[in-house]
Design an enzyme around this catalytic site. Sequence first.
Site, short mmCIF file in Angstrom:
data_model
loop_
_atom_site.label_atom_id
_atom_site.label_comp_id
_atom_site.label_asym_id
_atom_site.label_seq_id
_atom_site.Cartn_x
_atom_site.Cartn_y
_atom_site.Cartn_z
N THR A 71 0.85 -1.20 0.00
CA THR A 71 0.00 0.00 0.00
C THR A 71 0.88 1.25 0.00
O THR A 71 1.82 1.36 0.79
CB THR A 71 -0.92 0.00 1.24
OG1 THR A 71 -1.66 -1.22 1.23
CG2 THR A 71 -1.87 1.19 1.23
N CYS A 100 30.41 5.85 6.85
CA CYS A 100 31.42 4.98 7.47
C CYS A 100 32.28 5.78 8.43
O CYS A 100 32.39 5.46 9.60
CB CYS A 100 32.37 4.41 6.42
SG CYS A 100 31.59 3.28 5.32
#
Length: 367
Positions: A229, A316
């Site tokens: 949905t 990172c």
Amino acid sequence: MIYLDHNATTCSDERVVEAMLPYLQGMYGNPSSLYKLGRIARSAIDTAREQISALIDAPAAGIVFTSGGTEANAQAVANARGVGLAISTIEHPSIFENAEYHQQCFRQLQTLSVDVTGSVPLASLHRANWHAGDLASVMLANNETGVIQDVAVIAERLAEQGVNLHTDAVQALGKIPFSFRKLGVKLMSLSSHKIYGPKGCGALVVAEDFVLKPWLRGGDQEHGSRAGTENVAAIVGFGKAAELVMTEMGLREQRMLALRTRLERALRTIPGLVIFAEHAKRLPNTVQFGINGINGEMLLMQLDQRNIAVSSGSACSASSGEISPVLTAMGVEASLARSAIRVSLGKDNNETEVDQFVDILKASIAN
Ligand SMILES: Cc1ncc(COP(=O)(O)O)c(C=O)c1O
């Protein structure tokens, strides 16, 4: 707070929030329902599709809404199952981690290196081991350095060898004008929250002549390309944000470029400071720099204590002290890459904020 991290996310524009609110309450229908409430929601999604397709000059029917840029990238990578995949060495983790994870599913996984300016050299695109139908992924603009690739030429060179191109346009959207059709790519990823729309919403744009492999299964939503949905309010917000870009892009671009020029002029006076990809074609809002002898993570925290939000540019290095793969791919020395700070300006920043940032940066370095 001085917020200078717009490549990470943006604050939803109040006009976007206003457009979304009715779809969370009164007009809460499921777009797949046949009765009026459902048809209202369906029509709102179609309007958003038109707004986004108008902004990027793409076929409205080719816009597949997703949960964001990450999902769009993952779906693009998954489309290379059974064929060869090539990705540039500066792609977002949602490209390279999905490519590595699904490595066994591709005929072959190759990388496309970048040069010191952060660009994919055109000469590297001619390869004997391409097969017709292979997919390459080269981002339109990099999230850390802001470097813009010549995607139209890359797409053309690859097409000569039968290779299709996907481009991650998440950071380029709303910052520079481009046409999906003129770029000649087959797939493109977009995200709403980088253009003052809500988080958790994006799109994969598909060319008319490209057959997209279905992604999430279990429903006919998005023409069967992505079941589930739809997040109607978020999609409406994404559409509204795109509509605002259409009318405001020229002004935003001009303002951000003027601010960036002011910022870079001041940064150049700081001893040991290096602007990454300084002379490459870059997004008007982005500047990433390193300062010899400085620990970027500590500097970031010092700036935070003084209410300035910037980033190192790389997820990172922000969390683990690792070096940015993007800067590494560009051949930046490890110690300098570790000092990286990314400033990404937004449409509402001003000269005073830029000047204050520079003053506080200088004071933090001196400490
Ligand atoms: C270049 C690029 N691609 C993809 C994404 C992921 O988008 P999202 O946050 O919508 O999942 C980002 C987000 O930072 C990005 O910078």
